[in-house]
Design a protein around this motif. Structure first.
Motif, PDB file in Angstrom:
ATOM      1  N   GLU A   1      30.214  34.828  43.869  1.00  0.00           N
ATOM      2  CA  GLU A   1      31.624  34.876  44.285  1.00  0.00           C
ATOM      3  C   GLU A   1      31.737  34.760  45.801  1.00  0.00           C
ATOM      4  N   LYS A   2      32.446  33.747  46.233  1.00  0.00           N
ATOM      5  CA  LYS A   2      32.786  33.531  47.647  1.00  0.00           C
ATOM      6  C   LYS A   2      31.613  33.716  48.611  1.00  0.00           C
TER       7      LYS A   2
ATOM      8  N   ASP B   1      46.523  27.468  41.201  1.00  0.00           N
ATOM      9  CA  ASP B   1      45.838  26.182  41.150  1.00  0.00           C
ATOM     10  C   ASP B   1      46.655  25.261  40.258  1.00  0.00           C
TER      11      ASP B   1
ATOM     12  N   THR C   1      33.577  36.264  38.065  1.00  0.00           N
ATOM     13  CA  THR C   1      32.362  35.481  38.318  1.00  0.00           C
ATOM     14  C   THR C   1      31.116  36.292  37.959  1.00  0.00           C
TER      15      THR C   1
ATOM     16  N   ILE D   1      34.368  26.968  41.303  1.00  0.00           N
ATOM     17  CA  ILE D   1      35.218  27.274  40.140  1.00  0.00           C
ATOM     18  C   ILE D   1      36.671  27.149  40.580  1.00  0.00           C
TER      19      ILE D   1
ATOM     20  N   TYR E   1      35.770  30.442  47.059  1.00  0.00           N
ATOM     21  CA  TYR E   1      35.577  30.178  45.624  1.00  0.00           C
ATOM     22  C   TYR E   1      34.369  30.898  45.025  1.00  0.00           C
ATOM     23  N   GLY E   2      34.357  30.922  43.697  1.00  0.00           N
ATOM     24  CA  GLY E   2      33.131  31.239  42.986  1.00  0.00           C
ATOM     25  C   GLY E   2      32.316  29.947  42.955  1.00  0.00           C
TER      26      GLY E   2
ATOM     27  N   GLY F   1      40.883  27.517  39.073  1.00  0.00           N
ATOM     28  CA  GLY F   1      41.541  28.503  38.214  1.00  0.00           C
ATOM     29  C   GLY F   1      41.824  28.114  36.779  1.00  0.00           C
TER      30      GLY F   1
ATOM     31  N   LEU G   1      45.098  30.269  36.374  1.00  0.00           N
ATOM     32  CA  LEU G   1      45.594  30.834  37.628  1.00  0.00           C
ATOM     33  C   LEU G   1      46.650  29.850  38.132  1.00  0.00           C
TER      34      LEU G   1
HETATM   35  C1  G1P Z   1      39.498  33.356  42.068  1.00  0.00           C
HETATM   36  C2  G1P Z   1      38.053  33.533  41.593  1.00  0.00           C
HETATM   37  C3  G1P Z   1      37.147  32.478  42.223  1.00  0.00           C
HETATM   38  C4  G1P Z   1      37.720  31.086  41.927  1.00  0.00           C
HETATM   39  C5  G1P Z   1      39.185  30.998  42.405  1.00  0.00           C
HETATM   40  C6  G1P Z   1      39.814  29.678  41.977  1.00  0.00           C
HETATM   41  O1  G1P Z   1      39.575  33.682  43.438  1.00  0.00           O
HETATM   42  O2  G1P Z   1      37.615  34.837  41.932  1.00  0.00           O
HETATM   43  O3  G1P Z   1      35.861  32.590  41.693  1.00  0.00           O
HETATM   44  O4  G1P Z   1      36.927  30.121  42.579  1.00  0.00           O
HETATM   45  O5  G1P Z   1      39.971  32.043  41.840  1.00  0.00           O
HETATM   46  O6  G1P Z   1      41.101  29.548  42.503  1.00  0.00           O
HETATM   47  P1  G1P Z   1      40.981  33.934  44.195  1.00  0.00           P
HETATM   48  O7  G1P Z   1      41.478  32.559  44.585  1.00  0.00           O
HETATM   49  O8  G1P Z   1      41.870  34.616  43.216  1.00  0.00           O
HETATM   50  O9  G1P Z   1      40.633  34.762  45.388  1.00  0.00           O
END
Ligand code: G1P
Length: 275
Positions: A189-190, A131, A230, A202, A169-170, A204, A128
């Motif tokens: 999740e969150k 991050d 997640t 978690i 976060y997860g 990215g 991701l």
């Molecule tokens: C996603 C995931 C989450 C993780 C996070 C890390 O969430 O769903 O579990 O902790 O990325 O950046 P987002 O940030 O896309 O909402």
């Protein structure tokens, strides 16, 4: 060998409006490089040479960035500016880029499932780009690839957070099997801070085994009505094994303006800036 890395990049980047009104958030630069290029460099450093990018409407600039711009290159050939394109040219030479579009925003799990056609039946990395991870020696993905060789299962990168931020976060829970390595038995999740099973979040970076696709097809939408990776990983952990890895390095949440500025300041203080 893990050769492919998936980049979910279909999101709108609303937190950066108006900057992201006509430009993908992945193209926002930290110093002179767009965020997604940092991610691609990290994947390449980990030995991955096929970049599978999940895009959406309005993301054409990403494709153009990872392509040769003949006009521009011709224009600056032989000038002092030429060296500014050296890194990106090297990336283009060494990597293959493939793209598919996520037509509906149905969550990270859905974005990853959209990439199945690009990945096929092999383990793969997920980055991701929001991050941004920096480490003096091995990058985070390279660290995870080494771990994959030993454990041969899906791996998530984690870091300790202040529990008050668990809703971003997860959050994982597991049994420590080596220093900084956990075999997971719970993932949420969150969650609200009161419901968070730990302070391990978690970030990215993922390595996923391809059975995740079949699991994702069966995964029902949950938090925010989205299909969550997640949840699919928890299912995979129940069926087999998923581990979490406390990585070495710094991570900046460039999905937020504050994290983006911190990353900029950090890289500005550690790089040589050209006048
Ligand atoms: C996603 C995931 C989450 C993780 C996070 C890390 O969430 O769903 O579990 O902790 O990325 O950046 P987002 O940030 O896309 O909402």
């Amino acid at each position: 060998m893990i050769t492919k890395c998936l980049f979910p990049a279909a999101g709108y980047g609303t937190r950066f409006l108006p900057a992201t009104k006509a430009m993908p958030k992945e193209m926002l630069p930290i110093l002179t490089k767009p965020l997604i290029q940092y991610g691609v460099e990290e994947a390449l450093e980990a030995g991955m040479t096929t970049m599978a990018i999940i895009t959406g409407r309005g993301k054409r600039a990403i494709e153009d960035h990872f392509d040769i711009s003949y006009e521009l290159e011709h224009q600056i050939k032989g000038t002092s500016k030429e060296k500014l394109l050296k890194e990106i040219r090297e990336i283009i030479e060494r990597c293959t880029f493939s793209y598919t579009r996520q037509s509906e925003m149905k969550g990270l799990g859905h974005a990853i499932l959209t990439g199945e056609t690009l990945i096929g039946n092999q383990p793969f990395g997920v980055i991701l780009a929001d991050d941004l991870c920096q480490n003096d020696d091995e990058g985070v993905m390279e660290q995870m690839v080494k771990l994959y060789k030993k454990y041969q299962c899906s791996i998530v990168a984690i870091e300790e957070i202040d529990k008050a931020h668990s809703e971003k976060y997860g959050i994982v829970e597991g049994e420590m099997i080596e220093k900084g390595i956990y075999k997971l038995f719970n993932m949420v999740e969150k969650p609200h801070p009161d419901a968070a099973p730990s302070n391990l979040a978690i970030i990215g970076r993922y390595i996923l085994t391809p059975d995740i696709f079949e699991i994702l097809k069966e995964t029902k939408p949950s938090k925010n009505g989205e299909i969550q990776i997640t949840d699919a990983l928890l299912e995979q952990a129940k069926k087999g094994k998923v581990i979490a890895y406390k990585f070495r390095g710094k991570r900046f949440d460039c999905g937020s303006v504050k994290g983006f500025v911190e990353a900029t300041n950090y890289l500005a203080s550690t790089s040589e800036l050209i006048d």
